[in-house]
Write a protein that holds these residues in place. Sequence first.
Motif, mmCIF file in Angstrom:
data_model
loop_
_atom_site.group_PDB
_atom_site.id
_atom_site.type_symbol
_atom_site.label_atom_id
_atom_site.label_comp_id
_atom_site.label_asym_id
_atom_site.label_seq_id
_atom_site.Cartn_x
_atom_site.Cartn_y
_atom_site.Cartn_z
ATOM 1 N N ALA A 183 0.853 -1.190 0.000
ATOM 2 C CA ALA A 183 0.000 0.000 0.000
ATOM 3 C C ALA A 183 0.883 1.232 0.000
ATOM 4 O O ALA A 183 2.003 1.208 0.524
ATOM 5 C CB ALA A 183 -0.918 0.005 1.218
ATOM 6 N N LEU A 184 0.389 2.329 -0.584
ATOM 7 C CA LEU A 184 1.132 3.580 -0.650
ATOM 8 C C LEU A 184 0.263 4.727 -0.143
ATOM 9 O O LEU A 184 -0.964 4.704 -0.318
ATOM 10 C CB LEU A 184 1.556 3.894 -2.094
ATOM 11 C CG LEU A 184 2.430 2.887 -2.830
ATOM 12 C CD1 LEU A 184 2.751 3.398 -4.227
ATOM 13 C CD2 LEU A 184 3.710 2.607 -2.066
ATOM 14 N N PRO A 185 0.882 5.753 0.455
ATOM 15 C CA PRO A 185 0.118 6.950 0.832
ATOM 16 C C PRO A 185 -0.390 7.668 -0.416
ATOM 17 O O PRO A 185 0.236 7.593 -1.482
ATOM 18 C CB PRO A 185 1.145 7.812 1.579
ATOM 19 C CG PRO A 185 2.290 6.912 1.881
ATOM 20 C CD PRO A 185 2.300 5.865 0.837
ATOM 21 N N ILE A 186 -1.517 8.360 -0.288
ATOM 22 C CA ILE A 186 -2.064 9.168 -1.371
ATOM 23 C C ILE A 186 -1.883 10.643 -1.021
ATOM 24 O O ILE A 186 -2.295 11.082 0.057
ATOM 25 C CB ILE A 186 -3.557 8.873 -1.603
ATOM 26 C CG1 ILE A 186 -3.757 7.405 -1.999
ATOM 27 C CG2 ILE A 186 -4.128 9.781 -2.686
ATOM 28 C CD1 ILE A 186 -5.218 7.007 -2.142
ATOM 29 N N LEU A 187 -1.260 11.396 -1.934
ATOM 30 C CA LEU A 187 -1.079 12.830 -1.749
ATOM 31 C C LEU A 187 -2.121 13.596 -2.555
ATOM 32 O O LEU A 187 -2.526 13.163 -3.635
ATOM 33 C CB LEU A 187 0.320 13.274 -2.194
ATOM 34 C CG LEU A 187 1.520 12.601 -1.536
ATOM 35 C CD1 LEU A 187 2.808 13.222 -2.047
ATOM 36 C CD2 LEU A 187 1.458 12.705 -0.029
ATOM 37 N N HIS A 188 -2.544 14.744 -2.028
ATOM 38 C CA HIS A 188 -3.559 15.547 -2.703
ATOM 39 C C HIS A 188 -3.265 17.021 -2.467
ATOM 40 O O HIS A 188 -2.980 17.420 -1.334
ATOM 41 C CB HIS A 188 -4.949 15.196 -2.162
ATOM 42 C CG HIS A 188 -6.058 15.869 -2.884
ATOM 43 N ND1 HIS A 188 -7.266 16.174 -2.288
ATOM 44 C CD2 HIS A 188 -6.157 16.319 -4.159
ATOM 45 C CE1 HIS A 188 -8.056 16.765 -3.165
ATOM 46 N NE2 HIS A 188 -7.411 16.875 -4.306
ATOM 47 N N LYS A 189 -3.330 17.818 -3.541
ATOM 48 C CA LYS A 189 -3.148 19.263 -3.404
ATOM 49 C C LYS A 189 -4.493 19.915 -3.125
ATOM 50 O O LYS A 189 -5.441 19.776 -3.896
ATOM 51 C CB LYS A 189 -2.540 19.858 -4.675
ATOM 52 C CG LYS A 189 -2.226 21.352 -4.548
ATOM 53 C CD LYS A 189 -1.698 21.925 -5.835
ATOM 54 C CE LYS A 189 -2.830 22.276 -6.781
ATOM 55 N NZ LYS A 189 -3.682 23.397 -6.287
ATOM 56 N N LYS A 190 -4.574 20.618 -2.005
ATOM 57 C CA LYS A 190 -5.772 21.365 -1.659
ATOM 58 C C LYS A 190 -5.378 22.822 -1.459
ATOM 59 O O LYS A 190 -4.805 23.182 -0.436
ATOM 60 C CB LYS A 190 -6.423 20.799 -0.397
ATOM 61 C CG LYS A 190 -7.067 19.436 -0.610
ATOM 62 C CD LYS A 190 -7.868 18.988 0.593
ATOM 63 C CE LYS A 190 -8.553 17.653 0.335
ATOM 64 N NZ LYS A 190 -9.344 17.183 1.508
ATOM 65 N N GLY A 191 -5.677 23.647 -2.471
ATOM 66 C CA GLY A 191 -5.279 25.049 -2.402
ATOM 67 C C GLY A 191 -3.773 25.183 -2.420
ATOM 68 O O GLY A 191 -3.103 24.695 -3.321
ATOM 69 N N GLU A 192 -3.234 25.829 -1.404
ATOM 70 C CA GLU A 192 -1.791 26.043 -1.307
ATOM 71 C C GLU A 192 -1.087 24.937 -0.525
ATOM 72 O O GLU A 192 0.114 25.044 -0.272
ATOM 73 C CB GLU A 192 -1.517 27.390 -0.613
ATOM 74 C CG GLU A 192 -1.896 28.603 -1.446
ATOM 75 C CD GLU A 192 -0.987 28.786 -2.652
ATOM 76 O OE1 GLU A 192 0.215 28.505 -2.530
ATOM 77 O OE2 GLU A 192 -1.499 29.194 -3.708
ATOM 78 N N PHE A 193 -1.823 23.892 -0.158
ATOM 79 C CA PHE A 193 -1.250 22.853 0.701
ATOM 80 C C PHE A 193 -1.261 21.492 0.015
ATOM 81 O O PHE A 193 -2.142 21.192 -0.799
ATOM 82 C CB PHE A 193 -2.004 22.764 2.026
ATOM 83 C CG PHE A 193 -1.955 24.022 2.844
ATOM 84 C CD1 PHE A 193 -0.882 24.272 3.685
ATOM 85 C CD2 PHE A 193 -2.968 24.971 2.763
ATOM 86 C CE1 PHE A 193 -0.826 25.438 4.435
ATOM 87 C CE2 PHE A 193 -2.927 26.134 3.507
ATOM 88 C CZ PHE A 193 -1.841 26.364 4.347
ATOM 89 N N ILE A 194 -0.268 20.682 0.364
ATOM 90 C CA ILE A 194 -0.229 19.277 -0.034
ATOM 91 C C ILE A 194 -0.456 18.457 1.218
ATOM 92 O O ILE A 194 0.189 18.687 2.241
ATOM 93 C CB ILE A 194 1.131 18.902 -0.657
ATOM 94 C CG1 ILE A 194 1.429 19.794 -1.865
ATOM 95 C CG2 ILE A 194 1.147 17.435 -1.077
ATOM 96 C CD1 ILE A 194 2.835 19.631 -2.405
ATOM 97 N N GLU A 195 -1.373 17.505 1.149
ATOM 98 C CA GLU A 195 -1.668 16.702 2.330
ATOM 99 C C GLU A 195 -1.775 15.231 1.978
ATOM 100 O O GLU A 195 -1.977 14.866 0.814
ATOM 101 C CB GLU A 195 -2.964 17.174 2.988
ATOM 102 C CG GLU A 195 -4.206 16.952 2.157
ATOM 103 C CD GLU A 195 -5.467 17.408 2.867
ATOM 104 O OE1 GLU A 195 -5.370 18.246 3.781
ATOM 105 O OE2 GLU A 195 -6.549 16.908 2.506
ATOM 106 N N ILE A 196 -1.617 14.382 2.985
ATOM 107 C CA ILE A 196 -1.837 12.949 2.818
ATOM 108 C C ILE A 196 -3.327 12.702 2.924
ATOM 109 O O ILE A 196 -3.942 12.962 3.955
ATOM 110 C CB ILE A 196 -1.048 12.139 3.861
ATOM 111 C CG1 ILE A 196 0.459 12.316 3.607
ATOM 112 C CG2 ILE A 196 -1.429 10.665 3.793
ATOM 113 C CD1 ILE A 196 1.341 11.599 4.585
ATOM 114 N N ASP A 197 -3.912 12.206 1.827
ATOM 115 C CA ASP A 197 -5.363 12.148 1.695
ATOM 116 C C ASP A 197 -5.939 10.743 1.884
ATOM 117 O O ASP A 197 -7.144 10.575 1.975
ATOM 118 C CB ASP A 197 -5.759 12.685 0.316
ATOM 119 C CG ASP A 197 -7.237 12.970 0.206
ATOM 120 O OD1 ASP A 197 -7.744 13.765 1.002
ATOM 121 O OD2 ASP A 197 -7.892 12.371 -0.686
ATOM 122 N N GLY A 198 -5.075 9.722 1.932
ATOM 123 C CA GLY A 198 -5.597 8.367 2.084
ATOM 124 C C GLY A 198 -4.528 7.321 1.840
ATOM 125 O O GLY A 198 -3.322 7.605 1.835
#
Length: 372
Positions: A183-198
């Motif tokens: 399994a791998l972490p999922i990254l997501h850009k939300k506005g000005e931030f990058i977060e781990i999304d799932g």
Amino acid sequence: MKKIKVLIVLLLSCLFIIGCANQRILERIGLVTLVGYDVAEENKVTATSVIRQINPELQSKVEVQSETESTSKGTRVKVDMKTSKKLAAGQMRVLLFGEDLAKKGIEEAIHTTMMNNEISTSIYLAVVKGSSKSLLEYPYKDVTDVGQHIYNLIDHNIKQQHTVSSTLHEVVRDNYSEVRNFALPILHKKGEFIEIDGVAFFSHGKMVGSLPAGDNFYILMMQDNFKESTLELVLDGESIDASKFQEKQLQIAVDSVKTKRSIKVVDPELNEFDLNIDFKCRLLEINSLVPINDPKLVEKMEKAVNQKIENEVSRILEYSQEINSDIYGFGEQYRAHVRGGKLTDQKWREKFREMKVNINVDVEIIRNGVFE
């Protein structure tokens, strides 16, 4: 005298070896710190590289280059043609895959990366929601080096046990196993931030499903023992007599002091397993009206948390069986228990989908905060 001669020979040998070494002057190379791959048209791949350039004054600047070709090596040649310095992958920290490419399959990319002796097996792998190109090329206001930022983001959350560990070594080990997936972490850009999304689940190198970041705690709990992480829960007020302090639902936060997980084969013929989880935790946050010094109330809370975790673990396990991705190690335990029988990939996939698991969770609240 003989000792002096031996010492001189050794010194000369060292000088000879140093003189023959393949020297790399820092100002003459571009350090590739991160690469993201995406699906392109006509079965081609788009590679987006984050490159750190060092000038003679030891000041650095970061540039992002993107090219499309039939192979990852082809994209590197094209990027090389756009830079005045030779590219070096020795400082690469992260390898990203766009969501479409992850679903299509990343085994070839993993194999190519593994064959590159410049790249460390400790680099992190992750999936990007959408395309990695758009994530990396966005002009973030407060991020000067997007490659280093993403590395720190993943590294921090893995060490804090907020997401699954995904080094190249771990991914290659599980990908080439006949009885385990990765399994791998999922990254997501939300506005000005990058977060781990799932979390992205894989089988045979292809992304077959995903779960939100809120399920990370339970996934880690099922994968192995761990000591850190925080869990927020909403408990049914009736289960702990919360009506006494006018609460229909009770929101609490606990952190793991020690979690021990074990998988046991109950009956190989019936394909039955026990998943045992001992969860010792500390109560971090709760309504101030709740009398946490009452042993009977704490016992009711333990039972309520116990039931909540069992339900969530059961849900996630059922989902994993639906998509046929064993990231927990049930296959390894089965193969270790049934000696002499060759357990192929196809056989385990059939067994994993149909296996029965008895989930046993034992919750103990061992401290109620600093005021106890």
